[in-house]
Write an enzyme that holds these catalytic residues in place. Structure first.
Site, mmCIF file in Angstrom:
data_model
loop_
_atom_site.group_PDB
_atom_site.id
_atom_site.type_symbol
_atom_site.label_atom_id
_atom_site.label_comp_id
_atom_site.label_asym_id
_atom_site.label_seq_id
_atom_site.Cartn_x
_atom_site.Cartn_y
_atom_site.Cartn_z
ATOM 1 N N SER A 93 3.380 -2.389 10.155
ATOM 2 C CA SER A 93 4.827 -2.523 10.377
ATOM 3 C C SER A 93 5.380 -3.891 9.963
ATOM 4 O O SER A 93 6.309 -4.399 10.593
ATOM 5 C CB SER A 93 5.189 -2.196 11.825
ATOM 6 O OG SER A 93 4.816 -0.852 12.128
ATOM 7 N N LYS B 294 0.194 4.267 -0.260
ATOM 8 C CA LYS B 294 -0.401 5.460 0.373
ATOM 9 C C LYS B 294 -0.133 6.698 -0.503
ATOM 10 O O LYS B 294 -0.101 6.562 -1.719
ATOM 11 C CB LYS B 294 0.114 5.601 1.802
ATOM 12 C CG LYS B 294 -0.067 4.299 2.607
ATOM 13 C CD LYS B 294 0.097 4.453 4.079
ATOM 14 C CE LYS B 294 -0.124 3.109 4.767
ATOM 15 N NZ LYS B 294 -0.072 3.185 6.217
ATOM 16 N N GLU C 31 -6.904 4.805 7.585
ATOM 17 C CA GLU C 31 -6.655 6.230 7.288
ATOM 18 C C GLU C 31 -7.866 6.848 6.586
ATOM 19 O O GLU C 31 -8.187 8.016 6.796
ATOM 20 C CB GLU C 31 -5.374 6.365 6.451
ATOM 21 C CG GLU C 31 -4.142 6.078 7.313
ATOM 22 C CD GLU C 31 -2.964 5.452 6.589
ATOM 23 O OE1 GLU C 31 -2.905 5.507 5.350
ATOM 24 O OE2 GLU C 31 -2.089 4.886 7.283
ATOM 25 N N GLY D 231 2.566 2.160 10.721
ATOM 26 C CA GLY D 231 3.544 3.232 10.600
ATOM 27 C C GLY D 231 4.270 3.555 11.894
ATOM 28 O O GLY D 231 4.939 4.582 12.003
ATOM 29 N N ASN E 151 0.883 -1.162 0.000
ATOM 30 C CA ASN E 151 0.000 0.000 0.000
ATOM 31 C C ASN E 151 0.917 1.207 0.000
ATOM 32 O O ASN E 151 1.516 1.535 1.022
ATOM 33 C CB ASN E 151 -0.895 -0.018 1.244
ATOM 34 C CG ASN E 151 -1.722 1.251 1.365
ATOM 35 O OD1 ASN E 151 -1.760 2.079 0.448
ATOM 36 N ND2 ASN E 151 -2.401 1.416 2.494
ATOM 37 N N GLU F 96 -5.530 -4.861 10.242
ATOM 38 C CA GLU F 96 -4.483 -3.878 10.513
ATOM 39 C C GLU F 96 -4.771 -3.165 11.828
ATOM 40 O O GLU F 96 -5.564 -2.204 11.856
ATOM 41 C CB GLU F 96 -4.426 -2.842 9.387
ATOM 42 C CG GLU F 96 -4.115 -3.420 8.033
ATOM 43 C CD GLU F 96 -3.492 -2.386 7.107
ATOM 44 O OE1 GLU F 96 -2.432 -2.687 6.551
ATOM 45 O OE2 GLU F 96 -4.032 -1.288 6.958
HETATM 46 P P1 13P Z 1 3.067 0.225 7.619
HETATM 47 O O1 13P Z 1 3.527 -1.072 6.991
HETATM 48 O O2 13P Z 1 3.849 1.414 7.136
HETATM 49 O O3 13P Z 1 2.945 0.134 9.091
HETATM 50 O O4 13P Z 1 1.567 0.482 7.058
HETATM 51 C C1 13P Z 1 0.651 -0.540 7.156
HETATM 52 C C2 13P Z 1 -0.543 -0.170 6.369
HETATM 53 O O5 13P Z 1 -1.295 0.716 6.730
HETATM 54 C C3 13P Z 1 -0.777 -0.890 5.119
HETATM 55 O O6 13P Z 1 -2.052 -0.624 4.622
#
Ligand code: 13P
Length: 248
Positions: free
Chosen positions: A212, A11, A96, A172, A9, A166
């Site tokens: 993560s 983002k 998010e 993050g 992802n 998640e």
């Molecule tokens: P991270 O791997 O950066 O923690 O993000 C996870 C995430 O939100 C994937 O959709």
């Protein structure tokens, strides 16, 4: 046997030219016939990424979509547009989007149904806050999300879809859920699907862990009986993603 699925992802990262460069960098690193590999990319990167991954094992995913087919919805993108651009998967209900953009379960349910109608595979996200975990309501909350988001979705559709667990506190933050915590909730989601549908549907649906995930923890997470791969944020933007895809 469920095939593992590892999705990046991206983002709100990667301009179109950076996106193409990343695809080129990862091309040889993400070759693994035993795993479905998906790059979920910003809308503006979809067309160049679809071109860049043509002829490879990588599928393109979107990070969001709107449920209406077309019309006066400034700024939105339809499922039909995504399909026409070569998209196969779409993330729906990332925390998010739920948090910053106030997407609720009623809206997400419309998006899930529309994704199927258009021929996309939804990657439906769910997850609890740290406060909810500490209060001991994690599984109640996730069951509510899953049940609300899947209203009117058939067993045959659920068998094809992907659910991503998640935990919000792990996104993050560098703070991964323990393998036990991740497996416990992924199993809980599968049990919820078995109750809502039947054992065969629960056996078929693929459930990812996200939060993560990195090259160091992927192998242990993905070895769990109810974790069928990962939804990867930060680590999907670098060469490490190849190590996550080739975790064995
Ligand atoms: P991270 O791997 O950066 O923690 O993000 C996870 C995430 O939100 C994937 O959709």
């Amino acid at each position: 046997m469920r095939k593992k699925i590892v999705a990046g992802n991206w983002k709100m990262n990667m301009t179109p030219s950076q996106a193409v460069a990343l695809c080129d960098e990862l091309k040889d690193l993400v070759k693994n016939d035993e795993v479905d590999v998906v790059y979920c990319v910003p809308a503006i990167d979809i067309v160049p990424v679809a071109e860049a991954v043509k002829g490879t094992n990588v599928c393109v995913g979107a990070e969001n979509m709107y449920f209406e087919e077309k019309g006066a919805y400034t700024g939105e993108i339809s499922a039909e547009m995504l399909v026409d651009a070569g998209v196969k998967y779409v993330i729906i209900g990332h925390s998010e989007r739920r948090d910053y953009f106030k997407e609720d379960d009623e809206l997400l349910n419309k998006k899930v149904k529309k994704a199927f109608y258009a021929g996309l595979t939804p990657i439906l996200c769910c997850g609890e806050t740290l406060e909810q975990r500490e209060m001991g309501v994690t599984m109640d909350w996730i069951r509510l999300q899953i049940k609300s988001d899947l209203v009117g979705v058939t067993a045959d559709q659920v068998k094809e879809m992907v659910i991503a667990y998640e935990p919000i506190w792990a996104i993050g933050t560098g703070k991964t859920a323990t393998t036990e915590q991740a497996e416990e909730v992924c199993k809980g989601i599968r049990d919820c699907i078995a109750e809502m549908y039947d054992a065969a549907t629960a056996e078929a649906v693929r459930i990812q862990y996200g939060g993560s995930v990195n090259a160091g923890n992927a192998a242990e997470l993905f070895a769990q009986p109810d974790i069928d791969g990962g939804l990867v944020g930060g680590a999907s933007l670098k060469a490490d993603f190849g190590k996550i895809v080739c975790y064995k």
